[in-house]
Design an enzyme around this catalytic site. Sequence first.
Site, PDB file in Angstrom:
ATOM      1  N   TYR A  52     -17.356  98.492 -15.578  1.00  9.23           N
ATOM      2  CA  TYR A  52     -18.083  98.717 -14.329  1.00  9.23           C
ATOM      3  C   TYR A  52     -18.316  97.406 -13.606  1.00  9.23           C
ATOM      4  CZ  TYR A  52     -22.693  97.398 -16.401  1.00  9.23           C
ATOM      5  OH  TYR A  52     -23.744  96.744 -16.980  1.00  9.23           O
ATOM      6  N   TYR A  79     -21.929  83.919 -17.732  1.00  8.99           N
ATOM      7  CA  TYR A  79     -23.180  84.611 -17.444  1.00  8.99           C
ATOM      8  C   TYR A  79     -24.336  84.265 -18.370  1.00  8.99           C
ATOM      9  CZ  TYR A  79     -20.266  87.123 -14.203  1.00  8.99           C
ATOM     10  OH  TYR A  79     -19.426  87.429 -13.165  1.00  8.99           O
ATOM     11  N   THR A 100     -17.465  87.328  -7.400  1.00  9.32           N
ATOM     12  CA  THR A 100     -16.382  86.370  -7.170  1.00  9.32           C
ATOM     13  C   THR A 100     -16.887  85.208  -6.325  1.00  9.32           C
ATOM     14  OG1 THR A 100     -15.501  87.195  -5.045  1.00  9.32           O
ATOM     15  CG2 THR A 100     -14.761  88.316  -7.062  1.00  9.32           C
TER      16      THR A 100
END
EC number: 2.3.1.-
Length: 432
Positions: free
Chosen positions: A432, A151, A111
């Site tokens: 996860y 990402y 975050t």
Amino acid sequence: MASLDTLTLPLDQTSGDDLAAAGLEYRRVDADGDDFRPFLQAVGRGFLGGESTDAEVDNSRLTLRTRRLTGVFDRAGAVPAMPVGTIDSWATALTASPGRTIDLWAISAVTVAPTHRRRGIARAMIGGELRTAKAAGFALAGLTVTEATIYGRWGFSPAAWASDVVVDTRRARWTGPQAPGRLDFVPKDSLVERLHAVHERVRVRQPGAVPGWDGRWRGLAGLAPGDKAAERVRAVVYRDADGVETGVLVYTIDERDDFSAHDLEVRTLFAADADAYAALWRFAIEHDLVGRVKAWLQQPVPPVQWMVDDRRAVTATLTDHHWLRVLDVPAALAARAYAAPLDLVLRVDDPLGLADGTWRVTIGDDGEAAVMPTDAAAAVEMTVGALGSLLLGGVRATELAAAGLVKAGMNECAALDRAFAAAVTPHLDIWY
């Protein structure tokens, strides 16, 4: 290496220096220390959650005290104890092909406070994790993502998919197998052990899977503090003819206005064999007073579609779920078994320089890969992200070539497709 205590590894110096130059502090957070609660609050803020209660904080400590928690702090801010950036990592294992695993550097809880965007915080945190993992000898890093646009800039790319499934039970007459075992309700307080046992049997045969942990199982079982649906959680297990427990279904019933057509929400469904899968899905679809069954993180092409007479009663929405980042090309490629021989020179382009290079990839008739650096001209060129997507066999090289992520002739792409074909479709069944 999955047993490596990542808490013993130092923070990345490059990231620390870059953040210091921006007036920010980069440091580890102790799950048993005073700074843990502000860290947890920052994670909750990043994922739009509420503030944790004391019981929720204590529950989180059970899992996170073994994790590598890192925060970025702005000491000039109004609340200097609360980080403006968070990240969480640990060593685990990834199933690369049935029965074969490779060490994985898992990343979570990324975050950045909206007040501190565009200050290099995410770049420093994620880059620091990748450099640390590479230095520690990991060939792969991985994460599950809430946003698909973030990402790729660090070389991550989707490698395993999952489907969100909705079944209209009024249209879905069961035509699937009749399982020979039995179903039984079990108490919630037995589910941590049961979920762990069945999932371990599943994940070692499932490319793209990783081990779960007690905190994940407590959450699915309705045993975690703050779970508003906890009192409605129910569970059934399937035992085969020999009495072996091979499947478990955890679910809730959510009421709708039509009392005869409520929603059955599948929290998780793990099945170690086809009989368990069929029995648990039939139980859900034929449950009294249920009009819809909703299940998340199911197989990319869920077999239940073939187990009802009207397959259009089953809606499966596919989404990318498990993203991988290759850090060591030879080790990553050697981790799995292959479907066909291959011999070619591969060039991997990695802007971060972690996996950049040219290799001769030789796969024998035994399905084992040997990967050696070479100065020879490359027959195939690809981005490091493309290699991560190809690795488990969930994507075809011809598809990535069409997107411009792989540069190769038709013959080379066909050879890659044959060699990388997956014995089992990659799938990750947990977050996860």
